[in-house]
Write a protein that holds these residues in place. Structure first.
Motif, PDB file in Angstrom:
ATOM      1  N   HIS A 279       0.848  -1.186   0.000  1.00 44.04           N
ATOM      2  CA  HIS A 279       0.000   0.000   0.000  1.00 44.04           C
ATOM      3  C   HIS A 279       0.885   1.238   0.000  1.00 44.04           C
ATOM      4  N   PHE A 280       0.268   2.423  -0.048  1.00 39.80           N
ATOM      5  CA  PHE A 280       1.024   3.650  -0.312  1.00 39.80           C
ATOM      6  C   PHE A 280       0.704   4.757   0.691  1.00 39.80           C
ATOM      7  N   HIS A 281       1.694   5.660   0.838  1.00 37.76           N
ATOM      8  CA  HIS A 281       1.522   6.850   1.675  1.00 37.76           C
ATOM      9  C   HIS A 281       2.009   8.075   0.915  1.00 37.76           C
ATOM     10  N   ILE A 282       1.228   9.134   0.977  1.00 39.43           N
ATOM     11  CA  ILE A 282       1.574  10.424   0.379  1.00 39.43           C
ATOM     12  C   ILE A 282       1.537  11.485   1.474  1.00 39.43           C
ATOM     13  N   PRO A 283       2.682  12.142   1.770  1.00 42.29           N
ATOM     14  CA  PRO A 283       4.024  11.794   1.291  1.00 42.29           C
ATOM     15  C   PRO A 283       4.598  10.625   2.083  1.00 42.29           C
TER      16      PRO A 283
ATOM     17  N   HIS B  33      17.572  11.227   7.387  1.00 40.98           N
ATOM     18  CA  HIS B  33      18.285  12.481   7.624  1.00 40.98           C
ATOM     19  C   HIS B  33      17.377  13.682   7.327  1.00 40.98           C
ATOM     20  N   GLY B  34      16.132  13.563   7.738  1.00 37.13           N
ATOM     21  CA  GLY B  34      15.179  14.663   7.601  1.00 37.13           C
ATOM     22  C   GLY B  34      14.538  14.787   6.242  1.00 37.13           C
ATOM     23  N   LYS B  35      14.927  13.942   5.291  1.00 33.47           N
ATOM     24  CA  LYS B  35      14.414  14.058   3.925  1.00 33.47           C
ATOM     25  C   LYS B  35      13.355  12.995   3.649  1.00 33.47           C
ATOM     26  N   LYS B  36      12.253  13.433   3.005  1.00 32.77           N
ATOM     27  CA  LYS B  36      11.183  12.524   2.616  1.00 32.77           C
ATOM     28  C   LYS B  36      10.929  12.640   1.121  1.00 32.77           C
ATOM     29  N   GLN B  37      10.453  11.550   0.532  1.00 32.26           N
ATOM     30  CA  GLN B  37      10.029  11.558  -0.859  1.00 32.26           C
ATOM     31  C   GLN B  37       8.520  11.816  -0.927  1.00 32.26           C
ATOM     32  N   PRO B  38       8.002  12.217  -2.091  1.00 31.04           N
ATOM     33  CA  PRO B  38       6.574  12.537  -2.181  1.00 31.04           C
ATOM     34  C   PRO B  38       5.648  11.334  -2.064  1.00 31.04           C
ATOM     35  N   LEU B  39       6.186  10.107  -2.272  1.00 28.83           N
ATOM     36  CA  LEU B  39       5.361   8.899  -2.215  1.00 28.83           C
ATOM     37  C   LEU B  39       6.191   7.765  -1.643  1.00 28.83           C
ATOM     38  N   SER B  40       5.540   6.876  -0.896  1.00 24.64           N
ATOM     39  CA  SER B  40       6.237   5.671  -0.445  1.00 24.64           C
ATOM     40  C   SER B  40       5.316   4.469  -0.547  1.00 24.64           C
ATOM     41  N   MET B  41       5.940   3.314  -0.678  1.00 21.52           N
ATOM     42  CA  MET B  41       5.233   2.032  -0.697  1.00 21.52           C
ATOM     43  C   MET B  41       5.645   1.227   0.528  1.00 21.52           C
ATOM     44  N   HIS B  42       4.679   0.611   1.186  1.00 23.24           N
ATOM     45  CA  HIS B  42       4.948  -0.320   2.276  1.00 23.24           C
ATOM     46  C   HIS B  42       4.555  -1.721   1.819  1.00 23.24           C
TER      47      HIS B  42
ATOM     48  N   VAL C  95       7.789  -5.229   7.627  1.00 24.80           N
ATOM     49  CA  VAL C  95       7.380  -4.279   6.597  1.00 24.80           C
ATOM     50  C   VAL C  95       8.611  -3.678   5.935  1.00 24.80           C
ATOM     51  N   VAL C  96       8.602  -3.660   4.613  1.00 26.08           N
ATOM     52  CA  VAL C  96       9.647  -3.036   3.816  1.00 26.08           C
ATOM     53  C   VAL C  96       9.085  -1.734   3.244  1.00 26.08           C
TER      54      VAL C  96
ATOM     55  N   PHE D  31      12.170  -2.437   7.631  1.00 28.04           N
ATOM     56  CA  PHE D  31      13.313  -2.220   6.752  1.00 28.04           C
ATOM     57  C   PHE D  31      12.974  -1.064   5.829  1.00 28.04           C
ATOM     58  N   ILE D  32      13.689   0.039   5.960  1.00 28.47           N
ATOM     59  CA  ILE D  32      13.496   1.183   5.082  1.00 28.47           C
ATOM     60  C   ILE D  32      14.651   1.203   4.087  1.00 28.47           C
ATOM     61  N   ILE D  33      14.332   1.127   2.801  1.00 26.30           N
ATOM     62  CA  ILE D  33      15.354   1.050   1.758  1.00 26.30           C
ATOM     63  C   ILE D  33      15.853   2.446   1.418  1.00 26.30           C
ATOM     64  N   GLU D  34      17.176   2.585   1.364  1.00 25.44           N
ATOM     65  CA  GLU D  34      17.781   3.888   1.112  1.00 25.44           C
ATOM     66  C   GLU D  34      17.612   4.334  -0.341  1.00 25.44           C
ATOM     67  N   GLU D  35      17.715   3.395  -1.275  1.00 26.43           N
ATOM     68  CA  GLU D  35      17.576   3.739  -2.691  1.00 26.43           C
ATOM     69  C   GLU D  35      16.152   4.226  -2.979  1.00 26.43           C
ATOM     70  N   THR D  36      16.065   5.233  -3.827  1.00 26.68           N
ATOM     71  CA  THR D  36      14.767   5.789  -4.205  1.00 26.68           C
ATOM     72  C   THR D  36      14.389   5.322  -5.603  1.00 26.68           C
ATOM     73  N   LEU D  37      13.144   4.906  -5.776  1.00 28.16           N
ATOM     74  CA  LEU D  37      12.641   4.539  -7.091  1.00 28.16           C
ATOM     75  C   LEU D  37      11.987   5.754  -7.746  1.00 28.16           C
ATOM     76  N   SER D  38      11.629   5.597  -9.010  1.00 25.21           N
ATOM     77  CA  SER D  38      11.081   6.711  -9.779  1.00 25.21           C
ATOM     78  C   SER D  38       9.618   6.470 -10.123  1.00 25.21           C
ATOM     79  N   ILE D  39       8.865   7.559 -10.222  1.00 19.73           N
ATOM     80  CA  ILE D  39       7.487   7.526 -10.699  1.00 19.73           C
ATOM     81  C   ILE D  39       7.280   8.799 -11.505  1.00 19.73           C
ATOM     82  N   SER D  40       6.521   8.716 -12.594  1.00 20.07           N
ATOM     83  CA  SER D  40       6.320   9.903 -13.435  1.00 20.07           C
ATOM     84  C   SER D  40       5.334  10.865 -12.777  1.00 20.07           C
ATOM     85  N   LYS D  41       5.360  12.110 -13.233  1.00 22.94           N
ATOM     86  CA  LYS D  41       4.422  13.113 -12.714  1.00 22.94           C
ATOM     87  C   LYS D  41       2.988  12.674 -12.979  1.00 22.94           C
TER      88      LYS D  41
END
Length: 249
Positions: free
Chosen positions: A110-114, A120-129, A141-142, A202-212
């Motif tokens: 499932h997903f969370h916005i943001p 280190h204080g930085k969040k991405q606009p979307l995440s998947m759990h 949970v990953v 487990f929170i993955i450091e690498e960020t994936l991409s999603i289009s606008k």
């Protein structure tokens, strides 16, 4: 919390109101009130290993054998918007994560916005759990963040199935993650009521991409509302940073 309660919370916190008590993200029923809405939710306020947190202090571990993924491209049982998020449910057993020779089967994503967690204080606009459960009912949970950039083919069948009310097609779980990942591991809780603790994160450091365009579709599904719980105190929680090989080159 008893393991039975964890099982109940997994199915009901994502797919409906828990215990008949309404909770949400708006005034009066939002995260700051969760601990007062029901006795079942008291740990949302009193817990000492609550999630999400800001990941900023950790120990490095070189061991790459602790975590492994056994994912295959899989057809979900269902894809639906349920209780503030888009959820894809999976059959058990099937896809799994192996942690310290212990198997956890994939239950849903499932997903969370943001993004709820911060690195280190930085969040991405979307995440998947990606929520996993073992035979005893314990949860793993990953979490992974998505930045706005290139179109991600993983989302195409997911969004189409929801948009056109069609039968879910295969989701490319096998190629979802990078070949090698770096992750932060710690103990935490569910990020929705009843906020049960004892969840392995487990929170993955690498960020994936999603289009606008894909992100805009996700926002529409979420009714342009945030489903993010604020960051919780970490109480000097032990966090370990390590890496894992998801696929051999």
């Amino acid at each position: 919390m008893k393991k039975g309660l964890v099982l109940i919370c997994l199915s009901l916190s994502l797919l409906g109101a828990f215990g008949g008590e309404h909770w949400g993200y708006s005034k009066g029923v939002g995260p700051r009130y969760w601990g007062k809405l029901s006795r079942d939710y008291e740990i949302c306020k009193s817990g000492k290993t609550q999630s999400p947190i800001n990941i900023q202090h950790y120990y490095h571990s070189p061991d790459k054998e602790d975590l492994s993924f056994e994912y295959e491209n899989t057809k979900p049982l269902s894809i639906a918007y349920s209780h503030y998020t888009l959820v894809a449910q999976f059959n058990e057993p099937g896809n799994a994560v192996i942690f310290r020779d212990h198997e956890y089967s994939l239950v849903n994503l499932h997903f969370h916005i943001p993004m709820e967690f911060a690195i280190h204080g930085k969040k991405q606009p979307l995440s998947m759990h990606l929520v996993h459960r073992d035979k005893e009912g314990d949860l793993l949970v990953v979490g992974i963040g998505f930045s706005i950039g290139k179109k991600n083919p993983f989302f195409t069948p997911l969004l189409n199935a929801y948009k056109y009310h069609t039968e879910p097609k295969l989701l490319a779980l096998k190629t979802l993650l990078p070949d090698t990942i770096h992750y932060y591991h710690f103990n935490g809780s569910l990020t929705t009521p009843p906020c049960s603790e004892g969840v392995t994160w487990f929170i993955i450091e690498e960020t994936l991409s999603i289009s606008k365009e894909q992100f805009d579709e996700m926002q529409q599904i979420m009714h342009h509302q945030s489903n993010q719980r604020p960051l919780q105190k970490d109480y000097n929680r032990v966090i370990v940073k390590s890496s894992a090989i998801v696929r051999e080159h």
